[in-house]
Design a protein around this motif. Structure first.
Motif, PDB file in Angstrom:
ATOM      1  N   MET A   1       0.636  -1.055   0.131  1.00 43.55           N
ATOM      2  CA  MET A   1       0.170  -0.158   0.008  1.00 43.55           C
ATOM      3  C   MET A   1       0.921   1.277  -0.030  1.00 43.55           C
ATOM      4  N   ALA A   2       1.981   1.204   0.787  1.00 45.34           N
ATOM      5  CA  ALA A   2       2.863   2.535   0.905  1.00 45.34           C
ATOM      6  C   ALA A   2       3.590   2.698  -0.318  1.00 45.34           C
ATOM      7  N   PHE A   3       3.954   1.664  -1.225  1.00 47.29           N
ATOM      8  CA  PHE A   3       4.494   1.834  -2.229  1.00 47.29           C
ATOM      9  C   PHE A   3       3.792   2.408  -3.455  1.00 47.29           C
ATOM     10  N   GLU A   4       2.586   1.825  -3.445  1.00 51.75           N
ATOM     11  CA  GLU A   4       1.499   2.027  -4.260  1.00 51.75           C
ATOM     12  C   GLU A   4       1.334   3.548  -4.365  1.00 51.75           C
ATOM     13  N   GLY A   5       1.140   4.230  -3.193  1.00 50.62           N
ATOM     14  CA  GLY A   5       0.866   5.799  -3.461  1.00 50.62           C
ATOM     15  C   GLY A   5       2.194   6.520  -3.831  1.00 50.62           C
ATOM     16  N   LEU A   6       3.372   5.896  -3.412  1.00 52.06           N
ATOM     17  CA  LEU A   6       4.503   6.540  -3.791  1.00 52.06           C
ATOM     18  C   LEU A   6       4.821   6.259  -5.447  1.00 52.06           C
ATOM     19  N   SER A   7       4.487   5.265  -5.663  1.00 51.89           N
ATOM     20  CA  SER A   7       4.556   4.880  -7.228  1.00 51.89           C
ATOM     21  C   SER A   7       3.560   6.067  -8.096  1.00 51.89           C
ATOM     22  N   GLU A   8       2.573   6.089  -7.578  1.00 48.33           N
ATOM     23  CA  GLU A   8       1.525   7.096  -8.337  1.00 48.33           C
ATOM     24  C   GLU A   8       1.959   8.480  -8.313  1.00 48.33           C
ATOM     25  N   LYS A   9       2.619   8.941  -7.143  1.00 43.65           N
ATOM     26  CA  LYS A   9       3.110  10.195  -7.272  1.00 43.65           C
ATOM     27  C   LYS A   9       4.372  10.273  -8.245  1.00 43.65           C
ATOM     28  N   LEU A  10       5.241   9.469  -8.018  1.00 45.53           N
ATOM     29  CA  LEU A  10       6.276   9.413  -8.902  1.00 45.53           C
ATOM     30  C   LEU A  10       6.073   9.530 -10.531  1.00 45.53           C
ATOM     31  N   GLN A  11       4.983   8.756 -10.762  1.00 46.60           N
ATOM     32  CA  GLN A  11       4.548   8.807 -12.270  1.00 46.60           C
ATOM     33  C   GLN A  11       3.850   9.822 -12.706  1.00 46.60           C
ATOM     34  N   ALA A  12       3.284  10.552 -11.703  1.00 44.03           N
ATOM     35  CA  ALA A  12       2.612  11.968 -12.025  1.00 44.03           C
ATOM     36  C   ALA A  12       3.675  12.998 -12.096  1.00 44.03           C
ATOM     37  N   PHE A  13       4.351  13.040 -11.288  1.00 47.51           N
ATOM     38  CA  PHE A  13       5.981  13.850 -11.539  1.00 47.51           C
ATOM     39  C   PHE A  13       6.747  13.696 -12.620  1.00 47.51           C
ATOM     40  N   THR A  14       6.621  12.398 -12.895  1.00 46.77           N
ATOM     41  CA  THR A  14       7.724  12.208 -14.418  1.00 46.77           C
ATOM     42  C   THR A  14       6.738  12.581 -15.589  1.00 46.77           C
ATOM     43  N   ARG A  15       5.546  12.755 -15.642  1.00 44.68           N
ATOM     44  CA  ARG A  15       4.573  13.025 -16.690  1.00 44.68           C
ATOM     45  C   ARG A  15       4.734  14.511 -16.539  1.00 44.68           C
ATOM     46  N   LYS A  16       4.797  15.324 -15.570  1.00 45.85           N
ATOM     47  CA  LYS A  16       4.827  16.698 -15.333  1.00 45.85           C
ATOM     48  C   LYS A  16       6.363  17.294 -16.070  1.00 45.85           C
ATOM     49  N   LEU A  17       7.346  16.369 -15.813  1.00 52.06           N
ATOM     50  CA  LEU A  17       8.711  17.036 -16.025  1.00 52.06           C
ATOM     51  C   LEU A  17       8.931  16.457 -17.714  1.00 52.06           C
ATOM     52  N   LYS A  18       7.886  15.995 -18.258  1.00 50.14           N
ATOM     53  CA  LYS A  18       8.519  15.488 -19.548  1.00 50.14           C
ATOM     54  C   LYS A  18       8.596  16.610 -20.427  1.00 50.14           C
ATOM     55  N   GLY A  19       9.944  16.559 -21.105  1.00 49.00           N
ATOM     56  CA  GLY A  19      10.386  17.606 -22.572  1.00 49.00           C
ATOM     57  C   GLY A  19      11.363  18.560 -21.655  1.00 49.00           C
ATOM     58  N   LYS A  20      11.479  18.481 -20.243  1.00 50.74           N
ATOM     59  CA  LYS A  20      12.426  19.513 -19.683  1.00 50.74           C
ATOM     60  C   LYS A  20      13.878  18.958 -19.507  1.00 50.74           C
ATOM     61  N   ALA A  21      14.616  19.644 -19.685  1.00 51.09           N
ATOM     62  CA  ALA A  21      16.346  19.246 -19.806  1.00 51.09           C
ATOM     63  C   ALA A  21      16.904  19.266 -18.470  1.00 51.09           C
ATOM     64  N   ARG A  22      16.422  19.907 -17.455  1.00 51.72           N
ATOM     65  CA  ARG A  22      17.086  20.189 -16.128  1.00 51.72           C
ATOM     66  C   ARG A  22      15.918  20.233 -15.203  1.00 51.72           C
ATOM     67  N   ILE A  23      16.019  19.678 -14.056  1.00 55.85           N
ATOM     68  CA  ILE A  23      15.057  19.689 -12.782  1.00 55.85           C
ATOM     69  C   ILE A  23      15.605  20.970 -12.032  1.00 55.85           C
ATOM     70  N   THR A  24      14.292  21.805 -11.911  1.00 53.19           N
ATOM     71  CA  THR A  24      14.414  22.932 -11.118  1.00 53.19           C
ATOM     72  C   THR A  24      14.264  22.828  -9.457  1.00 53.19           C
ATOM     73  N   GLU A  25      14.677  23.615  -8.869  1.00 53.34           N
ATOM     74  CA  GLU A  25      14.751  23.457  -7.391  1.00 53.34           C
ATOM     75  C   GLU A  25      13.006  23.486  -6.817  1.00 53.34           C
ATOM     76  N   ALA A  26      12.470  24.080  -7.582  1.00 48.65           N
ATOM     77  CA  ALA A  26      11.042  24.053  -7.383  1.00 48.65           C
ATOM     78  C   ALA A  26      10.235  23.022  -7.801  1.00 48.65           C
ATOM     79  N   ASP A  27      10.514  22.370  -9.044  1.00 49.33           N
ATOM     80  CA  ASP A  27      10.136  21.034  -9.230  1.00 49.33           C
ATOM     81  C   ASP A  27      10.372  19.908  -8.415  1.00 49.33           C
ATOM     82  N   LEU A  28      11.683  19.898  -8.098  1.00 51.97           N
ATOM     83  CA  LEU A  28      12.418  19.021  -7.038  1.00 51.97           C
ATOM     84  C   LEU A  28      11.426  19.080  -5.487  1.00 51.97           C
ATOM     85  N   ASN A  29      11.209  20.294  -5.322  1.00 56.64           N
ATOM     86  CA  ASN A  29      10.612  20.535  -3.865  1.00 56.64           C
ATOM     87  C   ASN A  29       9.097  20.061  -3.936  1.00 56.64           C
ATOM     88  N   GLU A  30       8.533  20.219  -5.045  1.00 59.64           N
ATOM     89  CA  GLU A  30       7.026  19.939  -5.223  1.00 59.64           C
ATOM     90  C   GLU A  30       7.038  18.364  -5.069  1.00 59.64           C
TER      91      GLU A  30
END
Length: 125
Positions: A1-30
């Motif tokens: 259960m714990a890893f399912e929630g974490l997995s969903e959040k990481l997948q959403a984050f990956t989709r959000k950063l699609k096309g970016k060349a670098r990770i900004t500090e704001a993106d990372l903090n979010e």
């Protein structure tokens, strides 16, 4: 259960950063805020979560994207590496007794389906 929630959040984050060349500090903090919430909702100790998040932050901030990875995939890799390190980092084998049954204690978070594993183990004894 714990890893399912974490997995969903990481997948959403990956989709959000699609096309970016670098990770900004704001993106990372979010993203780290979402990971922190997912772990705390899974009843992971606050001190463990804080250290885990700080380790990821230190490794991910300002890191260049690997040639074959997108920024989101790189952060997910960093999170995975930290999880592996946090959980011990090495595979371990069960030491079966020569005379059955072998007693195994299952430990896990509430709702992590420990009963399913104990039922399966009984089928093989």
């Amino acid at each position: 259960m714990a890893f399912e929630g974490l997995s969903e959040k990481l997948q959403a984050f990956t989709r959000k950063l699609k096309g970016k060349a670098r990770i900004t500090e704001a993106d990372l903090n979010e993203m780290l805020r979402e990971v922190k919430l997912a772990l705390l909702e899974a009843d992971v100790n606050f001190k463990v979560v804080k250290e885990f998040i700080n380790n990821i932050h230190d490794k991910a901030l300002g890191s260049d994207v690997l040639k074959s990875l997108t920024p989101g995939q790189q952060v997910v890799k960093i999170v995975k590496d930290e999880l592996v390190e946090l959980l011990g980092g090495v595979d371990s084998k069960i030491a079966f007794t020569p005379n059955p049954p072998t007693v195994i204690m299952l430990v896990g978070l509430q709702g992590s389906r420990k009963n399913n594993y104990s039922w399966k183990a009984r089928q093989f004894t």
